[in-house]
Design a protein around this motif. Structure first.
Motif, PDB file in Angstrom:
ATOM      1  N   GLY B   9      51.553  36.729  34.608  1.00  0.00           N
ATOM      2  CA  GLY B   9      51.884  37.343  35.908  1.00  0.00           C
ATOM      3  C   GLY B   9      53.201  36.909  36.496  1.00  0.00           C
ATOM      4  O   GLY B   9      53.267  36.596  37.688  1.00  0.00           O
ATOM      5  N   VAL B  10      54.263  36.910  35.692  1.00  0.00           N
ATOM      6  CA  VAL B  10      55.577  36.502  36.214  1.00  0.00           C
ATOM      7  C   VAL B  10      56.183  37.649  37.016  1.00  0.00           C
ATOM      8  O   VAL B  10      56.317  38.771  36.531  1.00  0.00           O
ATOM      9  CB  VAL B  10      56.529  36.117  35.053  1.00  0.00           C
ATOM     10  N   ASN B  11      56.525  37.365  38.264  1.00  0.00           N
ATOM     11  CA  ASN B  11      57.147  38.376  39.129  1.00  0.00           C
ATOM     12  C   ASN B  11      58.342  37.793  39.861  1.00  0.00           C
ATOM     13  O   ASN B  11      58.247  36.726  40.458  1.00  0.00           O
ATOM     14  CB  ASN B  11      56.143  38.872  40.178  1.00  0.00           C
ATOM     15  N   VAL B  12      59.455  38.509  39.795  1.00  0.00           N
ATOM     16  CA  VAL B  12      60.642  38.125  40.560  1.00  0.00           C
ATOM     17  C   VAL B  12      60.925  39.262  41.543  1.00  0.00           C
ATOM     18  O   VAL B  12      60.968  40.423  41.145  1.00  0.00           O
ATOM     19  CB  VAL B  12      61.864  37.915  39.634  1.00  0.00           C
ATOM     20  N   ILE B  13      61.092  38.922  42.813  1.00  0.00           N
ATOM     21  CA  ILE B  13      61.385  39.957  43.818  1.00  0.00           C
ATOM     22  C   ILE B  13      62.615  39.549  44.618  1.00  0.00           C
ATOM     23  O   ILE B  13      62.700  38.419  45.106  1.00  0.00           O
ATOM     24  CB  ILE B  13      60.209  40.167  44.791  1.00  0.00           C
ATOM     25  N   THR B  30      62.088  36.576  56.030  1.00  0.00           N
ATOM     26  CA  THR B  30      62.186  37.459  54.862  1.00  0.00           C
ATOM     27  C   THR B  30      61.604  36.812  53.607  1.00  0.00           C
ATOM     28  O   THR B  30      60.815  37.428  52.877  1.00  0.00           O
ATOM     29  CB  THR B  30      63.671  37.809  54.601  1.00  0.00           C
ATOM     30  N   GLU B  31      62.000  35.564  53.331  1.00  0.00           N
ATOM     31  CA  GLU B  31      61.540  34.918  52.093  1.00  0.00           C
ATOM     32  C   GLU B  31      60.033  34.720  52.089  1.00  0.00           C
ATOM     33  O   GLU B  31      59.391  34.736  51.034  1.00  0.00           O
ATOM     34  CB  GLU B  31      62.252  33.568  51.894  1.00  0.00           C
ATOM     35  N   LYS B 148      65.332  35.655  47.484  1.00  0.00           N
ATOM     36  CA  LYS B 148      64.823  35.871  46.120  1.00  0.00           C
ATOM     37  C   LYS B 148      63.663  34.918  45.851  1.00  0.00           C
ATOM     38  O   LYS B 148      63.746  33.739  46.203  1.00  0.00           O
ATOM     39  CB  LYS B 148      65.957  35.591  45.133  1.00  0.00           C
ATOM     40  N   VAL B 149      62.617  35.432  45.229  1.00  0.00           N
ATOM     41  CA  VAL B 149      61.470  34.566  44.917  1.00  0.00           C
ATOM     42  C   VAL B 149      60.958  34.858  43.511  1.00  0.00           C
ATOM     43  O   VAL B 149      61.229  35.921  42.939  1.00  0.00           O
ATOM     44  CB  VAL B 149      60.304  34.765  45.916  1.00  0.00           C
ATOM     45  N   ILE B 150      60.201  33.914  42.983  1.00  0.00           N
ATOM     46  CA  ILE B 150      59.498  34.106  41.709  1.00  0.00           C
ATOM     47  C   ILE B 150      58.093  33.556  41.865  1.00  0.00           C
ATOM     48  O   ILE B 150      57.893  32.567  42.585  1.00  0.00           O
ATOM     49  CB  ILE B 150      60.242  33.400  40.547  1.00  0.00           C
TER      50      ILE B 150
END
Lengths: 391, 223
Positions: B9-13, B30-31, B148-150
């Motif tokens: 379940g790797v997600n970068v947004i 926001t983050e 940006k997050v992961i």
């Protein structure tokens, strides 16, 4: 995990009580029942709901160093000296550091923000100071900075314990530090969490905390190598655990369920059902002290009533990321000296906080096992269990 | 017996405009919104395999400092009334992990790592240690940079990638100068695992400018 025992061989600290005069002086003043909460002098607190805090006075800040870094350097230097470790005689790649903090260089950042200058405002400053300290003492193993609100100091020591236990490193310097700041002061004021009288942990009239500052480091080592070099052992770490309440951003779980889980897990790891003494988080806020009392009762049942439980925060104030590390050092001093420090200002018992909080006067006791518990914003909980070297 | 550790379940947004339309969450920053959205995706993906995180490890760098500055400058201008009780918790780096624990009812260990550019990767190492030590079965791991997050899940159940080995030290092939850079480097390393023709996967290592480093060895599962 491998069967490795992790022991504490050195302690160093700086608190508002002894202002860096050493662990023995700290302990003497604490046992005497001295307190350090006073009027704030580091910034103008007059607009806020209180003007009380515990400051480290008379501290000399080296040029180019932040207030926070100076505290950390004093505590770490003291701990290394106390341990008798010769860092040039050991494999420095097997020596690590875990630092816990909440706000790090905030005091110096605030000065820069007030003056409108960008100087002194470094991004990522939390970790830079850990790296600077490692460079200063020639530490070449893993360096980690963690931030778990007011349980940061306890978690730093717990993580260091696990790193040695897992065989990743032989020696870890672990602790925490924070400074007083107007930002934290204004924030706690907005939450109505500051006392405007005195800090009274577990008292029926308790009405808030007094912010504080300080730092403490412990030297953790694998027992076998300590016995080879014949060093003094203050205590053995037997268990550590942390948990999340998952309830509220600032308030604790009112029933202490998260803290209960952390204490139970630490006891289980240590294969123990009880301890001789508990160092509570004891902030002096209505919710925290009641929540802790409930958690202790849930875990120890009727045995809770015979357990001495104290809070050092009436004497020292609440030093956030440093608090857990300072209280861990106090646990080790309790076992070493057989003296339990008092909970100051406890005058009228709260019917719901009905444990033995060692009110106002310290006492002698044979303490062979201690539990230090911490809690923080965001529902953080941590518990760490020490035993005396021979037990 | 050595436990097998999986990543899934790797997600970068990092697309805040798209998120603003999609998210129903009430958030302050926001983050925070990005992290909750990414974690929702990861948890939904993991739930298909019957997995649910019981602990948290979040790496944060360069975000909270900005929130602190905003908070304090408002106090300087407006005095005590400028101190927002809603924003104050976000001056503490663990606030993002706290939001995840509350939102997704994660009640196990919750660690926030603030170790500069390696914060996320060290959080991942910590999570893998929790699984290896039997302290948690599944750990939600997050990384937060400015805008940006992961997120991903590390566990003992099953997943897309097997984490064969991991740890700290050992030299670094890739130098990272920001935590945001680490998200891309990490996902590229996973992509390389998929395209790698070797039967024995190579170790990938990442370092910071202070000499710290972490390493991983992944393999692809047949899932």
């Amino acid at each position: 995990m491998k069967n490795i025992e992790v022991v504490v061989t050195g302690m160093g600290l700086i608190t508002p009580l002894e202002c860096g005069a050493g662990t023995e002086e700290f302990w003497r003043l604490l046992i005497e029942g001295r307190g350090a909460v006073n009027r704030v002098s580091l910034f103008d607190a007059s607009p806020y709901s209180s003007d009380l805090a515990a400051e480290i006075r008379g501290v000399v800040i080296k040029p180019g160093r932040s207030r926070w870094a100076s505290f950390l350097e004093t505590a770490l230097g003291g701990a290394i000296k106390d341990s008798g470790l010769r860092l040039d005689e050991i494999d420095s790649s097997r020596v690590g550091m875990v630092l816990g903090t909440v706000l790090g260089t905030i005091f110096d950042k605030e000065a820069a923000w007030r003056s409108g200058s960008a100087a002194g405002v470094s991004q990522g400053g939390l970790h830079l100071e850990a790296v600077n300290l490692a460079g200063l003492y020639g530490i070449h193993g893993p360096i980690t900075t963690v931030s778990t609100a007011c349980s940061s100091g306890t978690d730093a020591i717990g993580l260091a314990y696990r790193a040695i236990k897992a065989g990743h490193v032989d020696v870890v310097f672990a602790g925490g530090g924070d400074t007083l700041s107007e930002m934290a002061y204004s924030g706690f004021s907005s939450l109505h969490a500051l006392t405007d009288t005195v800090v009274r942990p577990f008292d029926a009239t308790r009405n808030g905390l007094a912010p504080s500052e300080g730092a403490a480091f412990l030297v953790l080592e694998e027992r076998g190598r300590v016995e080879e070099r014949g060093a003094r052992i203050y205590g053995v770490i037997r268990g550590y655990a942390s948990s999340a309440d998952a309830v509220h951003m600032t308030a604790p779980d009112r029933e202490g369920r998260g803290l209960t889980r952390a204490i139970r897990a630490a006891l289980k790891e240590a294969s123990k059902e009880s301890v001789d003494y508990i160092s509570a988080h004891g902030t002096g806020t209505p919710y925290n002290d009641l929540m802790e009392t409930k958690a202790i009762k849930k875990v120890f049942g009727k045995g809770a009533y015979g357990l001495p439980v104290n809070s050092l925060k009436a004497a020292l104030g609440h030093s956030f990321g440093a608090a857990g590390a300072i209280e861990a050092a106090a646990c080790l001093m309790t076992m070493s000296t057989g003296s339990i420090a008092p909970t100051l200002n406890l005058e009228s018992m709260d019917p719901e906080c009905d444990l033995d909080y060692v009110p106002d006067i310290g006492r002698q006791a044979c303490v062979k096992s201690t539990l230090s518990i911490s809690a923080g914003f965001g529902g953080q909980n941590a518990a760490i269990l020490f035993t005396s070297p021979g037990s | 017996m050595k436990r097998t550790i999986w990543i899934t379940g790797v997600n970068v947004i990092d697309d805040t405009a798209e998120l603003a339309e999609a998210s129903q969450e009430r958030t302050v920053f926001t983050e925070e919104a990005l992290l909750i959205e990414a974690a929702s995706l990861t948890i939904r993906q993991a739930a298909r395999s019957g997995l649910k995180p019981a602990a948290l490890a979040v790496g944060v760098d360069g975000v909270v400092e900005g929130w602190q500055e905003t908070f304090f400058k408002r106090v300087l201008v407006d005095g005590p009334l400028g101190a927002s009780p809603l924003e104050f918790p976000f001056t503490s780096p663990n606030a993002l992990a706290a939001r995840l624990s509350i939102r997704f009812e994660i009640k196990g260990e919750s660690l926030t790592v603030t170790s500069g550019s390696l914060s996320f990767l060290k959080a991942l190492v910590h999570a893998a240690e929790l699984v290896r030590g039997g302290i948690a079965e599944e750990v939600l791991v997050g990384g937060v940079a400015r805008g940006k997050v992961i997120t991903l899940l590390v566990g003992s159940g099953q997943g897309e990638f097997c984490l064969e080995d991991f740890g700290e030290l050992g030299g670094a092939e890739q130098s990272l100068y920001s935590i945001g850079e680490s998200f891309g480097a990490f996902t590229r390393a996973l992509g390389n695992v998929r395209s790698c023709e070797f039967s024995e996967q190579p170790i990938v290592s990442f370092g910071d400018s202070f000499g710290s480093s972490v390493y991983f060895r992944f393999s692809e599962t047949s899932l």
